[in-house]
Design an enzyme around this catalytic site. Sequence first.
Site, PDB file in Angstrom:
ATOM      1  N   ASP A 196       0.827  -1.100  -0.073  1.00  0.00           N
ATOM      2  CA  ASP A 196       0.074  -0.073  -0.052  1.00  0.00           C
ATOM      3  C   ASP A 196       0.717   1.248   0.100  1.00  0.00           C
ATOM      4  O   ASP A 196       0.540   2.211  -0.556  1.00  0.00           O
ATOM      5  CB  ASP A 196      -0.920  -0.020   1.221  1.00  0.00           C
ATOM      6  CG  ASP A 196      -2.019   0.904   1.067  1.00  0.00           C
ATOM      7  OD1 ASP A 196      -2.424   1.297  -0.099  1.00  0.00           O
ATOM      8  OD2 ASP A 196      -2.560   1.311   2.140  1.00  0.00           O
ATOM      9  N   ASP A 368      -9.020  -1.206   3.995  1.00  0.00           N
ATOM     10  CA  ASP A 368      -8.675  -0.629   5.426  1.00  0.00           C
ATOM     11  C   ASP A 368      -9.613  -1.243   6.438  1.00  0.00           C
ATOM     12  O   ASP A 368      -8.935  -1.842   7.120  1.00  0.00           O
ATOM     13  CB  ASP A 368      -8.600   0.789   5.392  1.00  0.00           C
ATOM     14  CG  ASP A 368      -7.763   1.604   4.610  1.00  0.00           C
ATOM     15  OD1 ASP A 368      -6.609   0.943   4.157  1.00  0.00           O
ATOM     16  OD2 ASP A 368      -8.171   2.408   3.855  1.00  0.00           O
TER      17      ASP A 368
END
Length: 447
Positions: A196, A368
């Site tokens: 990420d 997330d």
Amino acid sequence: MDGSILESMGVEIIGVMSPVSICMFLVVLLVYTLSSSTTTTSSSSDQIRTAANLVYLETPSDSATQKLEGALLNALVFVILIAAVTFLLVLLYYYNFTNFLKNYMRFSAFFVLGTMGGSIFLSIIQEFSIPVDAITCFVLLFNFSVVGVLSVFSGGIPIFLRQSYMVLLGIIVAAWFTKLPEWTTWALLVALALYDLVAVLAPGGPLKILVELASSRDDELPALVYEARPIVSRAGGGGGGRSAMGLLVGGVSDSGSVELQVRHENENPDFISSEVQNNEIEILVDEEGETSPLVPNLLRGDREQMSSSSRGGSSLDNGSSSGRNRQSPGGVIAEEEMSPLVEMLGFGNEREESDAPISRGIKLGLGDFVFYSVLVGRAAMYDLMTVYACYLAIISGLGCTLILLAVYRHALPALPISIALGIMFYFLTRLLMEPFVVGTSTNLMMF
């Protein structure tokens, strides 16, 4: 009375942290509820091979070295698959295969809700011995899945229903990830946090490319994103050629990250209308307009009333309004408001009206929700003390990410800080704090 900027910022941050907390809490409940039945019925020989453990199936009899090597291989293969799928998504979006991407996301959401969610629902039915026949169960699951797809991807749906289904999608996927072996889970979390970081910040990162494409097209990101507030359609047909997305923080895909957008307030604006009669302009100001508690009206002192008459035409001069009051083609001036976080970032002077739907507030990628909850769910398999520590670490990391957005004014991913703090607090609590607390409790010591 309008609240202060700090209060409004707190409300917006809480609007993001609350669904994350709810998602983690429900995943912990599912882990505690279903762990007793899964541990008694499952064995090392009937593990399901998925994309997350494609190379190595962990068994309790393996040594620590074998588990570590196999977990790293699993994490590497999984990250490569995620990167390949993300680059494919960027390629399709670049060549305007938006309808295909939307249909693919609808099918994915239906699959997650119907099959993965149905499996969890059947496990809950078996655990609590709920008397439900097969036909009723199928009808309930089908209706649940169809309503979920319509809520997430259709317009005119209440924002609360859409947010609820987004949280449910995160809970279902996270609950499945918690079934992975321990070493593979930790390796995956570390690898995805690093991916990420690179995908959002690297010059050729797929998420960065995707965000830039969506920003240049004034289009929605082709991904599942949780929105703290609804989308507002701009009426009036004004034309701006600039992107309505003044700032995008992070990217959104399977791994997810934070996104922040400049938006135009259209909920209860102070309305100023102009009427041209006999080469004169009369400006009527409605002083009673309400404002959203999330975004206070910061521009109440900047209104100006001007009129000018000339032969053959009329004009409006905005004076020193700092570019915040725009004149629309129909002679209507609408006062614009900004989110406090966007106000801090200083992107309020470069906006123009747009016909496309404009997103407001903070967005958080569904990935997330998933991986925060996976970390807490894995901690719940050990002890409640580790759950508390990991939860506080994740929320602190998310808060630090939102603060860094306002400080650096640069795109940032949401996973690395929270995952790093969560893993660190998990092992510190498990290796240091838990033996200390248990030792003092068994020896009847107070501290």
